[in-house]
Design a protein around this motif. Structure first.
Motif, PDB file in Angstrom:
ATOM      1  N   ALA A   1       0.851  -1.410   0.157  1.00 41.56           N
ATOM      2  CA  ALA A   1      -0.086  -0.026   0.119  1.00 41.56           C
ATOM      3  C   ALA A   1       0.893   1.369  -0.015  1.00 41.56           C
ATOM      4  CB  ALA A   1      -1.138  -0.002   1.328  1.00 41.56           C
ATOM      5  N   MET A   2       2.128   1.133   0.598  1.00 41.98           N
ATOM      6  CA  MET A   2       2.964   2.313   0.767  1.00 41.98           C
ATOM      7  C   MET A   2       3.417   2.476  -0.603  1.00 41.98           C
ATOM      8  SD  MET A   2       3.175   4.223   3.510  1.00 41.98           S
ATOM      9  CE  MET A   2       4.498   4.814   3.001  1.00 41.98           C
ATOM     10  N   TRP A   3       3.864   1.431  -1.209  1.00 39.22           N
ATOM     11  CA  TRP A   3       4.651   1.866  -2.556  1.00 39.22           C
ATOM     12  C   TRP A   3       3.973   2.435  -3.612  1.00 39.22           C
ATOM     13  CZ3 TRP A   3       6.428  -3.626  -1.581  1.00 39.22           C
ATOM     14  CH2 TRP A   3       5.836  -4.743  -2.334  1.00 39.22           C
ATOM     15  N   GLN A   4       2.587   1.714  -3.479  1.00 37.78           N
ATOM     16  CA  GLN A   4       1.474   2.135  -4.408  1.00 37.78           C
ATOM     17  C   GLN A   4       1.238   3.692  -4.507  1.00 37.78           C
ATOM     18  OE1 GLN A   4       0.376   0.592  -7.272  1.00 37.78           O
ATOM     19  NE2 GLN A   4       1.454  -1.390  -6.674  1.00 37.78           N
ATOM     20  N   THR A   5       0.932   3.996  -3.179  1.00 36.46           N
ATOM     21  CA  THR A   5       0.819   5.603  -2.826  1.00 36.46           C
ATOM     22  C   THR A   5       2.123   6.367  -3.372  1.00 36.46           C
ATOM     23  OG1 THR A   5      -0.539   4.976  -0.956  1.00 36.46           O
ATOM     24  CG2 THR A   5       0.338   7.104  -0.923  1.00 36.46           C
ATOM     25  N   ILE A   6       3.008   5.773  -3.063  1.00 31.06           N
ATOM     26  CA  ILE A   6       4.302   6.727  -3.461  1.00 31.06           C
ATOM     27  C   ILE A   6       4.363   6.757  -4.984  1.00 31.06           C
ATOM     28  CG2 ILE A   6       6.823   6.885  -3.430  1.00 31.06           C
ATOM     29  CD1 ILE A   6       6.700   5.501  -0.687  1.00 31.06           C
ATOM     30  N   LEU A   7       4.175   5.716  -5.619  1.00 33.63           N
ATOM     31  CA  LEU A   7       4.304   5.629  -7.110  1.00 33.63           C
ATOM     32  C   LEU A   7       3.203   6.403  -7.662  1.00 33.63           C
ATOM     33  CD1 LEU A   7       4.891   1.564  -7.555  1.00 33.63           C
ATOM     34  CD2 LEU A   7       6.485   3.460  -8.535  1.00 33.63           C
ATOM     35  N   TYR A   8       2.138   6.278  -7.328  1.00 33.32           N
ATOM     36  CA  TYR A   8       1.090   7.064  -8.155  1.00 33.32           C
ATOM     37  C   TYR A   8       0.883   8.551  -7.693  1.00 33.32           C
ATOM     38  CZ  TYR A   8      -0.128   2.944 -10.287  1.00 33.32           C
ATOM     39  OH  TYR A   8      -0.016   1.428 -11.300  1.00 33.32           O
TER      40      TYR A   8
END
Length: 237
Positions: free
Chosen positions: A219-226
């Motif tokens: 969830a963290m890396w998806q938030t950062i990526l997008y």
């Protein structure tokens, strides 16, 4: 073939011309990884860029990708070492363009022409994360880290930001794999670069205390990526 011969015939001016094509792309889309740059020299390339660029401050949306990518393609053809043009092209193809397959091909070409540039491996790591390929992402970020250590590039500020980005992604991937000690090591290294990052400090504390953080790593890396956005130099702050 004719186009390739023409580009080679340009000789040393290819770098400047590549910059003009890159600038045309940025003015056409004016959004993404790249930044708006002043015109390098007065020529018909400059006039061409002015003709195709929108007036005022305009951010095109998904349909504008088809207008952006050809200029980036020309930039990389004029100068295969224009890594930024490759990275921007891959960014938009994988995102608004909806063509991660083409983004992968762009980064593969960039790597073939610039095998020692860490930024390309960062791009491949982000792309792998978006597709859910965690092992591939980990390998790409590891390779980026090794190359960064050898040559972080001339822009010291950007190099530190890039290194911190690698560390947070790598830390999250270690978390997802259950390797808490290595995840903590990544976060400590990031905090050494940017001590004021309270979110990372809090996550590291949670991880050290409970062996896991409240927000899942994916969830963290998806938030950062997008949420990665271009900081627009022409916007009022």
């Amino acid at each position: 073939m004719a186009g390739s011969v023409a580009v080679k015939a340009l000789g040393a001016s290819r770098v400047a011309i590549s910059g003009q094509f890159y600038g045309a792309a940025d003015r056409t889309f004016h959004m993404g990884v790249g930044v708006y740059r002043r015109k390098a020299f007065a020529s018909w390339f400059t006039r061409l860029g002015q003709a195709i660029a929108p007036e005022g401050h305009v951010h095109l949306q998904a349909e504008g990708v088809n207008e952006l990518v050809p200029w980036l393609y020309l930039a990389t053809r004029a100068d295969p070492h224009n890594v930024e043009a490759y990275i921007v092209a891959a960014f938009w193809l994988a995102g608004e363009g909806g063509r991660p397959d083409l983004a992968e091909r762009v980064l593969d070409e960039a790597r073939a022409n610039n095998p020692k540039d860490y930024r390309i491996y960062m791009g491949k790591g982000r792309l792998a994360l978006k597709s859910g390929a965690q092992t591939g992402a980990a390998r790409a970020f590891d390779a980026a880290g090794v190359l960064w250590e050898r040559d972080p590039g001339p822009d010291k500020i950007q190099a530190r930001l890039d290194r911190a980005e690698m560390l947070v992604y790598r830390g999250l991937l270690y978390e997802a794999a259950g390797d808490v000690p290595r995840a903590l090591a990544c976060y400590r290294d990031e905090l050494a670069l940017f001590p004021g990052r309270a979110g990372i400090r809090e996550r590291a504390a949670e991880l050290a205390a409970a062996g896991h953080a409240r927000v899942a790593p994916a969830a963290m890396w998806q938030t950062i990526l997008y949420q990665r956005r271009h900081v627009c130099e022409r916007e009022d702050h």
